[in-house]
Design an enzyme around this catalytic site. Structure first.
Site, mmCIF file in Angstrom:
data_model
loop_
_atom_site.group_PDB
_atom_site.id
_atom_site.type_symbol
_atom_site.label_atom_id
_atom_site.label_comp_id
_atom_site.label_asym_id
_atom_site.label_seq_id
_atom_site.Cartn_x
_atom_site.Cartn_y
_atom_site.Cartn_z
ATOM 1 N N GLU A 81 0.801 -1.225 0.000
ATOM 2 C CA GLU A 81 0.000 0.000 0.000
ATOM 3 C C GLU A 81 0.837 1.280 0.000
ATOM 4 O O GLU A 81 0.322 2.364 -0.259
ATOM 5 C CB GLU A 81 -0.945 -0.001 1.211
ATOM 6 C CG GLU A 81 -2.038 -1.054 1.087
ATOM 7 C CD GLU A 81 -2.957 -1.094 2.297
ATOM 8 O OE1 GLU A 81 -2.533 -0.641 3.378
ATOM 9 O OE2 GLU A 81 -4.092 -1.582 2.157
ATOM 10 N N GLU A 112 7.123 -22.411 6.856
ATOM 11 C CA GLU A 112 7.531 -21.586 7.996
ATOM 12 C C GLU A 112 8.439 -22.326 8.970
ATOM 13 O O GLU A 112 9.040 -21.721 9.862
ATOM 14 C CB GLU A 112 6.306 -21.058 8.746
ATOM 15 C CG GLU A 112 5.517 -22.108 9.497
ATOM 16 C CD GLU A 112 4.371 -21.480 10.265
ATOM 17 O OE1 GLU A 112 4.381 -21.593 11.506
ATOM 18 O OE2 GLU A 112 3.470 -20.888 9.642
#
Length: 269
Positions: A81, A112
């Site tokens: 953004e 992960e």
């Protein structure tokens, strides 16, 4: 299980399936109220990290977020953004997630759990000593994140973290840790809830403060935003009208001609 594992502790509520919709909503909201005080307590930690980031970015450094699951997605959201909002290069703030871009929408099994992959992902971006790397993990134990932060620190790169457990391996590995202790989740262990909310708030604080300190905001306005849709063109037009005291048609013409509010104001004041 470690006594410190707040994020995995039992919810303060039970028999959730027996609650009415209204009761569920009210109780979730009661838990959400605990997020803001937790973030407020972390402001001195956030301040120390942001001050360092500002100085390093001014010298040409970049900001990296690295995480897995919800934490990784929030980092990518924040990073994605910044260019349209503040008109900066796509490579100034970079979000990395365990499992790569495909993990943004769908979990990648075991990604992960590998402590080597995070550092490899950073190396692929040519991370250097002017950059800052922030690891995001509610538990503070995610191997992908802890491994990346450990290696980055060993290589002289400034590291920070955002976590929701006190005294976690991640916080101990980072130069400037941020710990937002929001307490047990409404659904036990569901860190997409309060923990994720606190992470989003802190990410907002970090990048918004960074962009203001880099001169990407004038007064209270996003004068460098990209004109990617009609709403933003109209917003920019209103800014120019207010600043220069001209009519809408002239303001819009200048905005489209120069490409940003900031450029218009610099050239026509």
């Amino acid at each position: 299980m470690s006594k410190q594992s707040v994020t995995e502790s039992e919810s303060l509520y039970d028999r959730l399936e027996e609650m009415t919709v209204r009761q569920l909503l009210e109780n979730i909201h009661e838990e959400d109220k605990k997020v803001l005080p937790a973030v407020q307590r972390a402001i001195p930690q956030i301040e120390r990290l942001v001050e360092q980031i500002v100085e390093r970015v001014k010298k040409g450094g970049r900001l990296f977020y690295i995480g897995a699951g919800t934490s990784g997605r929030l980092g990518i959201l924040d990073a994605s953004e910044i260019p349209p909002t503040y008109g900066v290069n796509d490579n100034l703030v970079i979000g990395l997630i365990a499992g790569g871009d495909q993990a943004i929408r769908k979990a990648v099994e075991s990604a992960e759990d590998n402590p080597e992959l995070g550092w490899r992902d950073l190396q692929a971006c040519k991370v250097n000593q002017l950059d800052t790397v922030i690891g995001i993990a509610a538990s503070g134990r995610t191997p992908y994140v802890v491994g990346a932060i450990t290696k980055a620190s060993e290589n002289g790169i400034l590291t920070g973290c955002i976590t929701n457990n006190p005294e976690s391996p991640l916080a101990q590995s980072a130069d400037l840790p941020i710990e937002a202790i929001v307490g047990p989740e409404f659904v036990s262990g569901s860190t997409r809830m309060k923990s994720g909310t606190s992470q989003k708030l802190i990410l907002n604080m970090i990048t918004t403060t960074l962009m203001i300190k880099l001169g990407r905001v004038k007064g209270n306005r996003m004068v460098n935003m990209q004109l990617t849709n009609q709403k933003l063109i109209e917003r920019g037009t209103r800014m120019i009208m207010a600043e220069l005291g001209i009519d809408e048609a002239k303001a819009r013409q200048l905005l489209l001609q120069h490409g940003s509010v900031d450029r218009v104001l610099k050239l026509h004041r």
